[in-house]
Design an enzyme around this catalytic site. Sequence first.
Site, mmCIF file in Angstrom:
data_model
loop_
_atom_site.group_PDB
_atom_site.id
_atom_site.type_symbol
_atom_site.label_atom_id
_atom_site.label_comp_id
_atom_site.label_asym_id
_atom_site.label_seq_id
_atom_site.Cartn_x
_atom_site.Cartn_y
_atom_site.Cartn_z
ATOM 1 N N HIS A 20 -3.695 1.112 0.240
ATOM 2 C CA HIS A 20 -3.165 1.954 1.320
ATOM 3 C C HIS A 20 -4.120 3.137 1.506
ATOM 4 O O HIS A 20 -4.250 3.965 0.612
ATOM 5 C CB HIS A 20 -1.754 2.453 0.991
ATOM 6 C CG HIS A 20 -0.742 1.348 0.893
ATOM 7 N ND1 HIS A 20 -0.064 0.862 1.989
ATOM 8 C CD2 HIS A 20 -0.325 0.600 -0.162
ATOM 9 C CE1 HIS A 20 0.759 -0.114 1.604
ATOM 10 N NE2 HIS A 20 0.608 -0.296 0.311
ATOM 11 N N LEU A 21 -4.795 3.163 2.659
ATOM 12 C CA LEU A 21 -5.774 4.239 2.893
ATOM 13 C C LEU A 21 -5.220 5.380 3.749
ATOM 14 O O LEU A 21 -5.869 6.406 3.878
ATOM 15 C CB LEU A 21 -7.054 3.671 3.520
ATOM 16 C CG LEU A 21 -7.889 2.763 2.600
ATOM 17 C CD1 LEU A 21 -9.149 2.282 3.301
ATOM 18 C CD2 LEU A 21 -8.256 3.479 1.299
ATOM 19 N N ASN A 52 0.547 -0.260 7.155
ATOM 20 C CA ASN A 52 1.651 0.691 7.351
ATOM 21 C C ASN A 52 1.148 2.124 7.555
ATOM 22 O O ASN A 52 1.546 3.058 6.875
ATOM 23 C CB ASN A 52 2.676 0.626 6.207
ATOM 24 C CG ASN A 52 2.124 1.031 4.851
ATOM 25 O OD1 ASN A 52 0.913 0.999 4.631
ATOM 26 N ND2 ASN A 52 2.991 1.397 3.938
ATOM 27 N N ASN A 238 7.398 0.679 -5.490
ATOM 28 C CA ASN A 238 8.024 -0.554 -5.011
ATOM 29 C C ASN A 238 7.049 -1.712 -5.106
ATOM 30 O O ASN A 238 5.952 -1.585 -4.566
ATOM 31 C CB ASN A 238 8.444 -0.423 -3.545
ATOM 32 C CG ASN A 238 9.634 0.477 -3.353
ATOM 33 O OD1 ASN A 238 10.243 0.923 -4.318
ATOM 34 N ND2 ASN A 238 9.954 0.760 -2.112
ATOM 35 N N ASP A 265 -2.440 -1.991 -4.996
ATOM 36 C CA ASP A 265 -1.363 -1.305 -4.253
ATOM 37 C C ASP A 265 -1.562 0.210 -4.332
ATOM 38 O O ASP A 265 -0.590 0.974 -4.419
ATOM 39 C CB ASP A 265 0.036 -1.712 -4.745
ATOM 40 C CG ASP A 265 1.111 -1.410 -3.712
ATOM 41 O OD1 ASP A 265 0.785 -0.971 -2.594
ATOM 42 O OD2 ASP A 265 2.301 -1.605 -4.034
ATOM 43 N N GLY A 284 5.138 4.686 -4.983
ATOM 44 C CA GLY A 284 3.712 4.349 -4.959
ATOM 45 C C GLY A 284 2.905 5.212 -5.894
ATOM 46 O O GLY A 284 3.311 6.323 -6.228
HETATM 47 O O1 DOR Z 1 5.125 1.554 -3.861
HETATM 48 C C1 DOR Z 1 4.818 1.219 -2.733
HETATM 49 N N1 DOR Z 1 4.127 2.040 -1.930
HETATM 50 N N2 DOR Z 1 5.187 0.032 -2.298
HETATM 51 C C2 DOR Z 1 5.034 -0.338 -1.017
HETATM 52 O O2 DOR Z 1 5.401 -1.421 -0.679
HETATM 53 C C3 DOR Z 1 4.447 0.589 -0.042
HETATM 54 C C4 DOR Z 1 3.598 1.582 -0.697
HETATM 55 C C5 DOR Z 1 3.260 2.744 0.175
HETATM 56 O O3 DOR Z 1 2.852 2.541 1.327
HETATM 57 O O4 DOR Z 1 3.361 3.880 -0.292
HETATM 58 ZN ZN ZN Z 2 4.545 -3.687 -1.089
HETATM 59 ZN ZN ZN Z 3 1.586 -1.778 -0.781
#
Ligand code: DOR
Ligand code: ZN
Ligand code: ZN
Length: 390
Positions: A20-21, A52, A238, A265, A284
């Site tokens: 996730h950047l 996202n 998550n 992740d 996250g």
């Molecule tokens: O822990 C998580 N963080 N799980 C996810 O599915 C999304 C991610 C986030 O975008 O922070």
């Molecule tokens: Zn995820």
């Molecule tokens: Zn993720």
Amino acid sequence: EIFDAQGAVALPGFVDLHTHLREPGREDTETIETGSRAAALGGYTAVFAMANTDPVADNAVVVEHVWRRGREVGLVDVHPVGAVTVGLKGEKLAELGTMARSQANVRLFSDDGLCVADPLIMRRALEYTKALDAVIAQHAEEPRLTVGAQAHEGETAARLGLAGWPAVAEEAIVARDCLLARHVGARLHVCHVSTAGTVDVLAWAKARGTRVSAEVTPHHLLLDDSRLATYDPVNKVNPPLRGHSDAAALRQALADGVVDCVATDHAPHAPQDKDCEWSAARPGMLGLQTALGIVVKTMVEPGLLDWRGVARVMSERPAEIAGLPDHGRPIAVGEPATLALVDPDARWTVDGAALASIAGNTPYEGMELPGAVIATLLRGRFTARDGKVA
Ligand code: DOR
Ligand code: ZN
Ligand code: ZN
């Protein structure tokens, strides 16, 4: 120019299928530039940037922007992941073909952060990606089973009074999607496998020829829900940190190849979203710069993987899954190198403030990790060298 690599292990540059950047939208936590720096320092030469963002990467304009910015920074190949559904709402398929045919050449689609929960939408998405020779990466979480969930459903959550996130919420979706993928003849990639039961489902699906691959995160290999006793939201993620025996099953599955690869992740979050009550905190944790160390600690030191195996799970398999021909394989004579040089004997201590990410939410603060990336090269050019971005 001479670089002293005496005693180093040369590995093909790492490929992260799940990063996730945060650009566009949350540049206060990470940008394509800072995330690329973290990736280079972590030994990565390709990362897949999740969709996202804000706006969501559900169209050609956004994925081309991410792709172009990655090229400008030039430290790591940034491959945008396209959203499966418009706005990650799970209702209407995004224009997967337009994203696939854009300059960004999108080959991986995911609604990560959310699950494509509707089986009809998932079936159509699989049909679409089959035609495009692309892959859906599913965040496997049946949302009706995780309403209000705050931690892995089990003894620890019960003792702390946190609403439970049951293993079956993941396993039910993985089983369903394996069946759907087989029915359609499409490929499926399962994001961040977190339970022993999911490993069983994957083994069963693979044994009957399903075109399924799966990733595990470093944190699910090392950490378990015993970390929750301090209520420190740095451990909130998550899917949640699971039980001790789940982590052991994941390590074995990665060694056996039932789980194909490691994906970080990497999920940067602002201080105000982590230095708060557990229930208000965002899920996250950072991952790019610590992934190798955790893999060495959990897999190499206990003898579950040798260095050849590290190359497989950090580079070869993810490159195959994503279809990157110039990654994940030994370098031919005369070919510009794309690799990570690792000092297998070095140990270093994690300091969140010193990581390249803007955010500092690492659960490994103060932990000593084995194995240090001493240099990263992308197509013959240093991107990191002696712990600094080159
Ligand atoms: O822990 C998580 N963080 N799980 C996810 O599915 C999304 C991610 C986030 O975008 O922070
Ligand atoms: Zn995820
Ligand atoms: Zn993720």
